[in-house]
Each structure stands twice: as structure tokens, then as C-alpha cells.
Write a protein that holds these residues in place. Structure first.
Motif, PDB file in Angstrom:
ATOM      1  N   HIS A  10      26.639  31.315  13.275  1.00  0.00           N
ATOM      2  CA  HIS A  10      26.666  31.517  14.734  1.00  0.00           C
ATOM      3  C   HIS A  10      27.381  32.794  15.150  1.00  0.00           C
ATOM      4  N   ALA A  11      27.699  33.674  14.218  1.00  0.00           N
ATOM      5  CA  ALA A  11      28.353  34.933  14.584  1.00  0.00           C
ATOM      6  C   ALA A  11      27.313  35.846  15.234  1.00  0.00           C
ATOM      7  N   GLY A  12      27.400  36.004  16.553  1.00  0.00           N
ATOM      8  CA  GLY A  12      26.338  36.691  17.276  1.00  0.00           C
ATOM      9  C   GLY A  12      25.184  35.720  17.461  1.00  0.00           C
ATOM     10  N   GLY A  13      24.313  35.988  18.391  1.00  0.00           N
ATOM     11  CA  GLY A  13      23.232  35.049  18.657  1.00  0.00           C
ATOM     12  C   GLY A  13      21.958  35.295  17.876  1.00  0.00           C
ATOM     13  N   GLY A  14      21.819  36.495  17.297  1.00  0.00           N
ATOM     14  CA  GLY A  14      20.547  36.866  16.681  1.00  0.00           C
ATOM     15  C   GLY A  14      20.192  36.073  15.449  1.00  0.00           C
ATOM     16  N   PHE A 287      15.124  48.787  31.085  1.00  0.00           N
ATOM     17  CA  PHE A 287      16.207  47.949  30.561  1.00  0.00           C
ATOM     18  C   PHE A 287      17.489  48.767  30.415  1.00  0.00           C
ATOM     19  N   ILE A 288      18.630  48.149  30.739  1.00  0.00           N
ATOM     20  CA  ILE A 288      19.946  48.733  30.491  1.00  0.00           C
ATOM     21  C   ILE A 288      20.758  47.705  29.714  1.00  0.00           C
ATOM     22  N   GLY A 289      21.372  48.136  28.598  1.00  0.00           N
ATOM     23  CA  GLY A 289      22.182  47.190  27.839  1.00  0.00           C
ATOM     24  C   GLY A 289      22.764  47.804  26.593  1.00  0.00           C
ATOM     25  N   LYS A 290      23.367  46.945  25.772  1.00  0.00           N
ATOM     26  CA  LYS A 290      23.935  47.412  24.511  1.00  0.00           C
ATOM     27  C   LYS A 290      22.808  47.571  23.486  1.00  0.00           C
ATOM     28  N   PRO A 291      23.026  48.376  22.450  1.00  0.00           N
ATOM     29  CA  PRO A 291      21.941  48.650  21.511  1.00  0.00           C
ATOM     30  C   PRO A 291      21.784  47.573  20.425  1.00  0.00           C
ATOM     31  N   GLY A 292      21.791  46.306  20.840  1.00  0.00           N
ATOM     32  CA  GLY A 292      21.573  45.225  19.887  1.00  0.00           C
ATOM     33  C   GLY A 292      20.115  45.180  19.468  1.00  0.00           C
ATOM     34  N   PRO A 293      19.817  44.819  18.223  1.00  0.00           N
ATOM     35  CA  PRO A 293      18.421  44.789  17.770  1.00  0.00           C
ATOM     36  C   PRO A 293      17.570  43.808  18.557  1.00  0.00           C
ATOM     37  N   GLY A 294      18.164  42.671  18.944  1.00  0.00           N
ATOM     38  CA  GLY A 294      17.411  41.678  19.698  1.00  0.00           C
ATOM     39  C   GLY A 294      17.096  42.138  21.110  1.00  0.00           C
ATOM     40  N   ASN A 321      20.537  51.832  15.658  1.00  0.00           N
ATOM     41  CA  ASN A 321      19.575  51.416  16.681  1.00  0.00           C
ATOM     42  C   ASN A 321      19.404  52.483  17.756  1.00  0.00           C
ATOM     43  N   ALA A 322      20.518  53.124  18.106  1.00  0.00           N
ATOM     44  CA  ALA A 322      20.459  54.194  19.115  1.00  0.00           C
ATOM     45  C   ALA A 322      19.670  55.386  18.578  1.00  0.00           C
ATOM     46  N   GLU A 323      19.887  55.727  17.305  1.00  0.00           N
ATOM     47  CA  GLU A 323      19.093  56.794  16.678  1.00  0.00           C
ATOM     48  C   GLU A 323      17.606  56.451  16.721  1.00  0.00           C
ATOM     49  N   TRP A 324      17.307  55.209  16.405  1.00  0.00           N
ATOM     50  CA  TRP A 324      15.922  54.738  16.359  1.00  0.00           C
ATOM     51  C   TRP A 324      15.250  54.848  17.726  1.00  0.00           C
TER      52      TRP A 324
END
Length: 395
Positions: A10-14, A287-294, A321-324
Motif C-alpha cells: 500500500h505504499a503509494g496508490g499505484g 491537467f495540472i499535477g505531480k509527475p506520478g506515472p498513474g 517522468n518529467a523528461e518523458w
């Protein structure tokens, strides 16, 4: 029925979301698997040193760090975590072997980092240095890339499923055979994100007290939101950006109340915990948010250009993820959300926005339906290897 065990925590939701999505899909297909899930945190609770000292599980501590935004020193914390896992390697392997003895399975799928060396070793005969032929072990990377060393991909990993070419190349560079490394078209998303969400944007925006034709951003920072959402809203309002926002606050009631108390020139729709994020995505333009993969993958599934932040506080495994995003032309990366107003202004320039929308419209993610096919291939490959070895021994 063939048995599959998905290892998650459960560490993180992804990780949990990926496990749940795959379980639902694999259990309902034409030739279903009997799917069970193993929460490795529960299995290893007796070994959790941090819990004995502080009363907090490792995964709870990680989630607290995310909620509070204390992410600047996560690189150092990762080193400490990995050192602890190495220290407890033998007891972890022993606990896993005991679990497999009590819960036999035909294939093990890991959707978590850090523990894949231990899982791989636990599936081998004692003293063996090669994969056990009877129980295939598959690692599904739920980040856009690995963050070596000892994060996702280990030398002991048997099969690797990667969601980007970068992650696939990382596995090949480590020396994994090409026919044991599989590439999907993206990250695993919840089944609803693969369904066509059709909404009357004009009517639904009005229902949320939004203007029907105003550029609309969806702001999302995970299941507990983030205080930076208040700053983003204020900065866009003070700059007269001309955009309205849908703000998803998750379980953070204090944040929800704070945002609802703001006075803004353009409307904002403040939402608490939402089971139907896909509905709000369908109403947004970006979309605005953190660069999480999900989060990034969910936005792209709706062809939304993204604005994400990347700096020293960004989780180290999410910096690629930001580079991507930049490489693919899917949006804008800012060093700080203090620059959100000029970023939104740049994004919404006609020619620029059209180009971002063209790029995001080309994004097509079918990973949830590709992974079951890959798992079949892994099982068949291991079965063929086993038969070959049996035949060789008979000779």
C-alpha cells in the motif's frame, strides 16, 4: 484453474490499483486465472524494524511523507530502506518460502519495487542460483522507468514487463534476454479508463457551476491532495489566466474547505474523494499535477496535455517522468508551480495547444489487456523449459 499470485503493498496508490485492475481482468477473461493477492507488508510485519521502534509501518511512513510533502530527502531514505532489506534478506526469503509452501501458485507477479530479488530467490529450490522452472516470476514495472540500483529490475528477475522503451532498455542493458523482456503500451490503469467516457460537457460543466466554454484544467495530487493546490489556484486567479479549475482533493477535508473558501474570478469546482476521476477528466481540457506515472497516464488516456513540476522535491523514481513528458511533447514541465500562470498561458496559445493536443491524441494505452497475454506467454515458456529439462534428465 491456474493460480496466480500478485504481490503488492500500500505504499503509494499505484501498486494496489495495478493489482486490483489486473485481478479483475484476469479473473473475468475467457480462460481465467484464479487470482490471489499478497500484501507483502502484512507478511513481513514481524520483521518491520521501523514499526517496532515507532509504531508505524514502512508503507504508512512512506504515505505520510507523500501527504506532508516531505519528499526532498527521499533519495537518502531509499538508501536506508534498501540497506534494511539487504540486512533482512534471508529472513524475508524464509518468510516468502513459507508462504508459497502454504499457498502454492502457478505464477507470481510482482507490481512492487525493492523486494524482487527476495521474491525471485524464494521461488527457487534452496541452494539453486537459477530460476525455478515450475513457478515463473514476473516483475511488472509500474513506473515509467527503473531507478537503479535495486529498485525494480534485479539480475535475479526472470521476466520483466516494461511500460516504456526506456524501462525495456534498462532491463536489456542489465543483461536480461530479449525474449524475457516485454513492452506494453503504457501503465496499468483502472478498467474505467479504458472505457469510452461520453459526457455532455456543456451540461455537466453547468451542473458543476462551471462556465460551459471556458478553458478547464483538472488539478490532481493523489488521494490526499496537496497544499500546493491552493497556491496554484491563487496564482492563476491573480494572473487573470481566464481558466477555470476542477480541484480533486481526495480525503483531505481541510484542503477541500480551504479551496471552497477562495474567491476567484473564474469558477472552480472543488471535489473531495472521487471514485469517478474519469468523469472529471472528460470535462477538462488540460491537467495540472505531480509527475506520478498513474496521474500522467490517466490524463493522457483522455488526451489531456499536462503541466507537471520537477525539482529536488520530486520523488527520484518520478523524475524521468518529467523528461518523458517533454520528449514526447505531451505537455510542459515547470521547476516550480510558482510559474504555473505563465505555463498555463503558454499551453493555451492556439498553435501550441493544438500541437499538444495532436501529440496526446496519438497516445494509446492498452496495457491492462496486453499484460494477460504476456503472462500466458511467460507460463507457456516456463512450461516448455520444464518439459525440456525433464526430457533431458530422462535421456
Amino acid at each position: 484453474m491456474r493460480k496466480l499470485t500478485i504481490v503488492f503493498h500500500h505504499a503509494g496508490g499505484g501498486h494496489r490499483s495495478a493489482a486490483e485492475a489486473l485481478k479483475a481482468t484476469l479473473s473475468s477473461q475467457e480462460h481465467p486465472w484464479d487470482v490471489s493477492v499478497l500484501d507483502i507488508q502484512e507478511l513481513l510485519d514481524p520483521l518491520d524494524v521501523l514499526r517496532r521502534v515507532t509504531g508505524l509501518r514502512i508503507q504508512d511512513t512512506y504515505n505520510l511523507i507523500l501527504r506532508k510533502g516531505w519528499t526532498r530527502f527521499t533519495s537518502q531514505l531509499l538508501v536506508l530502506l534498501q540497506a534494511t532489506i539487504r540486512l533482512y534478506h534471508a529472513p524475508i526469503v524464509k518468510a516468502l518460502r513459507s508462504y508459497w509452501a502454504q499457498h502454492p501458485t502457478d505464477l507470481v507477479l510482482s507490481v512492487i519495487p525493492h523486494f524482487n530479488r527476495e521474491i525471485a530467490e524464494s521461488l527457487r529450490p534452496v541452494g539453486s542460483v537459477t530460476p525455478a522452472t515450475g513457478t515463473p516470476f514476473v516483475t511488472l514495472i509500474t513506473d515509467l522507468a527503473d531507478y537503479p540500483p535495486h529498485f525494480w529490475i534485479e539480475p535475479e528477475s526472470e521476466y520483466i514487463i516494461a511500460g516504456t522503451e526506456r524501462a525495456r532498455q534498462q532491463a536489456l542493458t542489465m543483461g536480461h534476454p530479449a525474449d524475457h523482456v516485454f513492452l506494453t503500451s503504457g501503465m496499468i490503469l483502472k478498467p474505467k479508463f479504458y472505457e469510452k467516457t461520453t459526457v455532455d460537457r456543456v451540461a455537466e460543466r453547468k451542473r458543476l457551476a462551471l462556465e460551459p466554454d471556458c478553458p478547464t484544467g483538472i488539478v490532481l495530487f493523489g488521494g490526499h491532495g496537496s497544499q500546493v493546490m491552493v497556491d496554484i489556484t491563487k496564482r492563476l486567479n491573480e494572473a487573470g489566466s481566464g481558466v477555470q479549475l476542477i480541484l480533486i482533493c481526495g480525503h483531505n477535508q481541510k484542503l477541500t474547505n480551504q479551496l471552497k473558501g477562495l474567491r476567484t474570478r473564474k469558477p472552480i469546482a472543488v471535489v473531495g474523494f472521487a471514485q469517478n476521476v474519469e468523469y472529471y477528466m472528460a470535462l477538462a481540457d488540460f491537467f495540472i499535477g505531480k509527475p506520478g506515472p498513474g496521474s500522467i497516464s490517466e490524463a493522457l488516456q483522455f488526451h489531456l496535455p499536462v503541466i507537471v513540476e520537477c525539482n529536488s522535491k520530486t520523488l527520484p523514481q518520478e523524475r524521468y517522468n518529467a523528461e518523458w513528458v517533454t520528449e514526447k511533447g505531451y505537455g510542459i514541465v515547470v521547476p516550480s508551480f510558482k510559474r504555473i500562470a505563465p505555463a498555463v498561458q503558454r499551453l493555451l496559445q492556439n498553435a501550441t495547444f493544438d500541437e499538444f493536443r495532436r501529440k496526446t491524441s496519438e497516445y494509446s494505452n492498452r496495457a491492462l489487456f496486453e499484460v494477460p497475454i504476456i503472462l500466458e506467454q511467460c507460463a507457456e515458456r516456463t512450461a516448455a523449459t520444464t518439459q525440456s529439462q525433464v526430457a533431458s534428465n530422462l535421456v
